[in-house]
Design a protein around this motif. Structure first.
Motif, PDB file in Angstrom:
ATOM      1  N   GLY A  28       0.779  -1.232   0.000  1.00 23.58           N
ATOM      2  CA  GLY A  28       0.000   0.000   0.000  1.00 23.58           C
ATOM      3  C   GLY A  28       0.809   1.280   0.000  1.00 23.58           C
ATOM      4  O   GLY A  28       0.570   2.167  -0.843  1.00 23.58           O
ATOM      5  N   PRO A  29       1.769   1.453   0.927  1.00 22.57           N
ATOM      6  CA  PRO A  29       2.521   2.723   0.955  1.00 22.57           C
ATOM      7  C   PRO A  29       3.267   3.002  -0.340  1.00 22.57           C
ATOM      8  O   PRO A  29       3.261   4.127  -0.838  1.00 22.57           O
ATOM      9  CB  PRO A  29       3.488   2.526   2.131  1.00 22.57           C
ATOM     10  N   GLU A  30       3.904   1.976  -0.906  1.00 17.81           N
ATOM     11  CA  GLU A  30       4.652   2.201  -2.138  1.00 17.81           C
ATOM     12  C   GLU A  30       3.729   2.631  -3.275  1.00 17.81           C
ATOM     13  O   GLU A  30       4.029   3.559  -4.034  1.00 17.81           O
ATOM     14  CB  GLU A  30       5.397   0.921  -2.535  1.00 17.81           C
ATOM     15  N   ARG A  31       2.566   1.971  -3.392  1.00 16.98           N
ATOM     16  CA  ARG A  31       1.644   2.319  -4.467  1.00 16.98           C
ATOM     17  C   ARG A  31       1.057   3.713  -4.259  1.00 16.98           C
ATOM     18  O   ARG A  31       0.923   4.494  -5.208  1.00 16.98           O
ATOM     19  CB  ARG A  31       0.515   1.286  -4.547  1.00 16.98           C
ATOM     20  N   ALA A  32       0.709   4.030  -3.016  1.00 20.25           N
ATOM     21  CA  ALA A  32       0.132   5.346  -2.743  1.00 20.25           C
ATOM     22  C   ALA A  32       1.145   6.449  -3.010  1.00 20.25           C
ATOM     23  O   ALA A  32       0.805   7.506  -3.576  1.00 20.25           O
ATOM     24  CB  ALA A  32      -0.357   5.415  -1.300  1.00 20.25           C
ATOM     25  N   LEU A  33       2.404   6.231  -2.615  1.00 19.55           N
ATOM     26  CA  LEU A  33       3.440   7.232  -2.880  1.00 19.55           C
ATOM     27  C   LEU A  33       3.708   7.357  -4.369  1.00 19.55           C
ATOM     28  O   LEU A  33       3.984   8.455  -4.865  1.00 19.55           O
ATOM     29  CB  LEU A  33       4.719   6.866  -2.134  1.00 19.55           C
ATOM     30  N   ARG A  34       3.626   6.249  -5.093  1.00 25.93           N
ATOM     31  CA  ARG A  34       3.814   6.308  -6.545  1.00 25.93           C
ATOM     32  C   ARG A  34       2.708   7.137  -7.193  1.00 25.93           C
ATOM     33  O   ARG A  34       2.945   7.932  -8.107  1.00 25.93           O
ATOM     34  CB  ARG A  34       3.822   4.898  -7.125  1.00 25.93           C
ATOM     35  N   ARG A  35       1.489   6.958  -6.722  1.00 27.75           N
ATOM     36  CA  ARG A  35       0.379   7.739  -7.272  1.00 27.75           C
ATOM     37  C   ARG A  35       0.554   9.221  -6.962  1.00 27.75           C
ATOM     38  O   ARG A  35       0.308  10.074  -7.820  1.00 27.75           O
ATOM     39  CB  ARG A  35      -0.950   7.240  -6.699  1.00 27.75           C
ATOM     40  N   ARG A  36       0.979   9.521  -5.751  1.00 30.48           N
ATOM     41  CA  ARG A  36       1.209  10.924  -5.409  1.00 30.48           C
ATOM     42  C   ARG A  36       2.303  11.515  -6.272  1.00 30.48           C
ATOM     43  O   ARG A  36       2.214  12.652  -6.737  1.00 30.48           O
ATOM     44  CB  ARG A  36       1.568  11.048  -3.930  1.00 30.48           C
ATOM     45  N   TRP A  37       3.365  10.739  -6.483  1.00 31.78           N
ATOM     46  CA  TRP A  37       4.471  11.239  -7.299  1.00 31.78           C
ATOM     47  C   TRP A  37       4.019  11.471  -8.729  1.00 31.78           C
ATOM     48  O   TRP A  37       4.349  12.488  -9.343  1.00 31.78           O
ATOM     49  CB  TRP A  37       5.626  10.239  -7.273  1.00 31.78           C
ATOM     50  N   ALA A  38       3.251  10.535  -9.291  1.00 28.97           N
ATOM     51  CA  ALA A  38       2.784  10.690 -10.670  1.00 28.97           C
ATOM     52  C   ALA A  38       1.917  11.930 -10.811  1.00 28.97           C
ATOM     53  O   ALA A  38       2.045  12.696 -11.779  1.00 28.97           O
ATOM     54  CB  ALA A  38       2.009   9.439 -11.098  1.00 28.97           C
ATOM     55  N   ALA A  39       1.007  12.138  -9.855  1.00 25.26           N
ATOM     56  CA  ALA A  39       0.137  13.307  -9.907  1.00 25.26           C
ATOM     57  C   ALA A  39       0.945  14.585  -9.782  1.00 25.26           C
ATOM     58  O   ALA A  39       0.738  15.553 -10.533  1.00 25.26           O
ATOM     59  CB  ALA A  39      -0.913  13.227  -8.802  1.00 25.26           C
ATOM     60  N   CYS A  40       1.891  14.610  -8.836  1.00 23.14           N
ATOM     61  CA  CYS A  40       2.713  15.810  -8.624  1.00 23.14           C
ATOM     62  C   CYS A  40       3.569  16.108  -9.846  1.00 23.14           C
ATOM     63  O   CYS A  40       3.729  17.262 -10.244  1.00 23.14           O
ATOM     64  CB  CYS A  40       3.581  15.613  -7.377  1.00 23.14           C
TER      65      CYS A  40
END
Length: 435
Positions: free
Chosen positions: A312-324
Motif C-alpha cells: 500500500g505505501p509504495e503504491r500510494a506514494l507512486r500515485r502521489r508522485w505521478a500526480a505531482c
C-alpha cells in the motif's frame, strides 16, 4: 480501464482526483468546450541560461520577457478573498491573510480586495487611505486551485525550468501577494523562491552575510530568484503584485508526505473504524503502576506494521508522485470537471499529454493535470495511442472504440473518455451536431 472486467475503476479515479484537487467541487453547469489557456500567467526568462548560471548558485533579478497580465491575477485575489470577509477560515484552500506593521489581522473584512476596486491600483489607494499610509500585505496561498487557465499557463512556464533542472517530487507553495510599504521578514528555513513581479516594486535585502548577498530590486516584468539558504527580507512598494513559487525543503517535506500516506492507510484498517488509538483516561493501572488496558495502542501498532509490510505505501506514494509530476509541483490542483455521460457520436479534442507510470504487474497510472488514474488493459493503451495521434485534431468516441478494438456502445470506453474529460485531457467540441 480493465477491458476484461468491462468497466473503469471510477472509485480509484475519484479518490485520486479528489486528493489532488482540494478546491471547489468541479465546474458548474453543463460541460463546455476548450477552456481559455490563461494568457495572464508569468512570463519565462531564458531558462537554459538561468539554469546554467544561477540555479542553486546565487540570487538574481532577470527580465522575464513579456509583462504578465496583472489584472487576471488581481481578479484571482478578489475571488479568493470573498469567503474570508467574515473572518479567518481555518484549513481553507486557498488561504488568505492580511498583515500590517502591527501584526496579522484576524478579521480584515473590508480591507480585502473586491470587484469595486477595479484594479490593483484602486485597491492600493483604498487600503492606503483606510490604514492612513501604514504598511500592509495581502497573501493568498495556493490561489491557482481556483483558476485552471492560470494554473495551466503557470505550469507551462515552470515546466521549461524543470526540464533543465529536474521536476519536483513534492508540491511547491504558490503565493499571490499584494503589498504596499510592508516589510516581510526572511522566510523561515530560507527556502528557494522564484518571484514574478507583476505590478509595483519589490526590494530585497540580505538577512545574513556571505557571498552573493547583494540587495535586489525588481519591477513589473522581472523575476527574482533566491536559492535555498539565502535569506532575504522583502519590502513591497507601489501596491506590489507578485506571484511566488516556494520550493519545499525536500527532507522535511518528504517525511511529512510519507507520514500522511501511511496515516491515511492505517486509518482504513479494520482496527480503527475512524477512531484514534488513545488510551482510556484516567488510565486503569495495576498495583505496580503499569497501565493495564493498552488494547487501542496494541491494535494501532498491529495495523501500522501490517500496512508497512504490504504494497500500500509504495503504491500510494507512486500515485502521489505521478500526480505531482504531471502538475509540475503546482499542488493542490484545480478540481476535475463535472462528470458527463458520453455518447458514441460525441467528438473530443485531445488537449493534454497523458503521462504513463508503471504501477505493478500489468497495471499503470495515467497522470494528467495533477490527477492520477489507475488503469490496465491493452485496449486502454490503444485508446491513449489514438488520442496522442489525434493531438491537434478531433476524434469521436466511436472512432476511439474502433481503434481500441472495442465493440460499439462500450460502457467501459465511454466511462474512460468521461474520466479523461473530467481530468481535462480532452475537450468537447462544438458544432457539426456533436458535443
Amino acid at each position: 480501464m480493465n477491458t476484461s472486467a468491462g468497466s473503469v475503476n471510477q472509485a480509484d479515479e475519484s479518490e485520486e482526483a479528489g486528493e489532488a484537487g482540494a478546491g471547489p467541487s468541479g465546474d458548474a453547469g453543463l460541460p463546455r468546450t476548450a477552456e481559455p489557456p490563461g494568457h495572464g500567467g508569468p512570463a519565462a526568462p531564458d531558462w537554459a541560461a538561468f539554469a546554467e548560471r544561477y540555479w542553486e548558485r546565487e540570487p538574481v533579478v532577470l527580465p522575464a520577457g513579456v509583462r504578465a497580465e496583472a489584472a487576471e491575477w488581481f481578479r484571482l485575489a478578489v475571488t479568493a478573498s470573498a469567503p474570508f470577509r467574515s473572518g479567518t477560515r481555518l484549513g481553507a484552500v486557498p488561504d488568505v491573510r492580511f498583515d500590517t506593521a502591527e501584526g496579522r489581522l484576524r478579521s480584515p473584512g473590508p480591507l480585502l480586495p473586491d470587484a469595486g476596486d477595479g484594479a490593483v491600483a484602486g485597491y492600493r489607494e483604498r487600503v492606503r487611505g483606510e490604514l492612513a499610509g501604514s504598511g500592509w500585505q495581502l497573501t493568498v496561498t495556493h490561489p491557482l486551485v481556483l483558476d485552471f487557465g492560470l494554473w495551466s499557463s503557470t505550469r507551462g512556464l515552470v515546466t521549461g525550468l524543470w526540464d533543465r533542472v529536474g521536476r519536483p517530487s513534492l508540491p511547491l507553495t504558490v503565493e499571490l501577494t499584494v503589498g504596499d510599504g510592508y516589510g516581510r521578514p526572511a522566510r523561515s528555513g530560507s527556502p528557494a523562491v522564484l518571484t514574478w513581479v507583476l505590478d509595483g516594486a519589490l526590494a530585497l535585502r540580505a538577512a545574513g552575510t556571505g557571498p552573493g548577498r547583494q540587495a535586489l530590486r525588481a519591477g513589473p516584468g522581472e523575476l527574482v530568484y533566491r536559492p535555498a539558504g539565502a535569506p532575504y527580507t522583502e519590502h513591497s512598494t507601489g501596491g506590489c503584485l507578485a506571484v511566488s513559487l516556494v520550493l519545499p525543503d525536500v527532507e522535511a517535506a518528504a517525511a511529512v508526505s510519507v507520514e500522511q500516506v501511511v496515516t491515511d492507510l492505517v486509518q482504513r484498517e479494520p482496527e480503527f473504524g475512524g477512531r484514534t488509538p488513545y488510551l482510556p483516561f484516567p488510565a486503569p493501572a495495576g498495583a505496580d503502576g503499569r497501565v493495564q488496558d493498552t488494547g487501542p495502542v496494541r491494535e494501532g501498532a498491529t495495523a501500522l506494521l501490517r500496512v508497512l509490510g504490504g504494497p500500500g505505501p509504495e503504491r500510494a506514494l507512486r500515485r502521489r508522485w505521478a500526480a505531482c509530476r504531471s502538475a509540475a509541483g503546482l499542488e493542490p490542483v484545480p478540481p476535475p470537471r463535472q462528470a458527463v455521460d458520453f455518447g458514441d457520436g460525441w467528438r473530443v479534442r485531445p488537449v493534454a499529454e497523458i503521462e504513463v507510470v508503471p504501477d505493478g504487474e500489468g497495471g499503470a497510472l495515467w497522470a494528467v493535470n495533477g490527477h492520477a488514474l489507475p488503469i490496465s488493459g491493452a485496449a486502454a493503451d490503444r485508446v491513449r495511442a489514438e488520442l496522442t495521434a489525434r493531438r491537434g485534431g478531433t476524434v469521436t468516441v466511436e472512432d476511439l472504440g474502433r481503434a481500441a478494438g472495442l465493440p460499439g456502445g462500450s460502457a467501459a470506453l465511454r466511462s474512460l473518455v468521461g474520466t479523461l474529460h473530467r481530468m481535462r485531457a480532452v475537450d468537447l467540441t462544438e458544432g457539426g451536431g456533436t458535443r
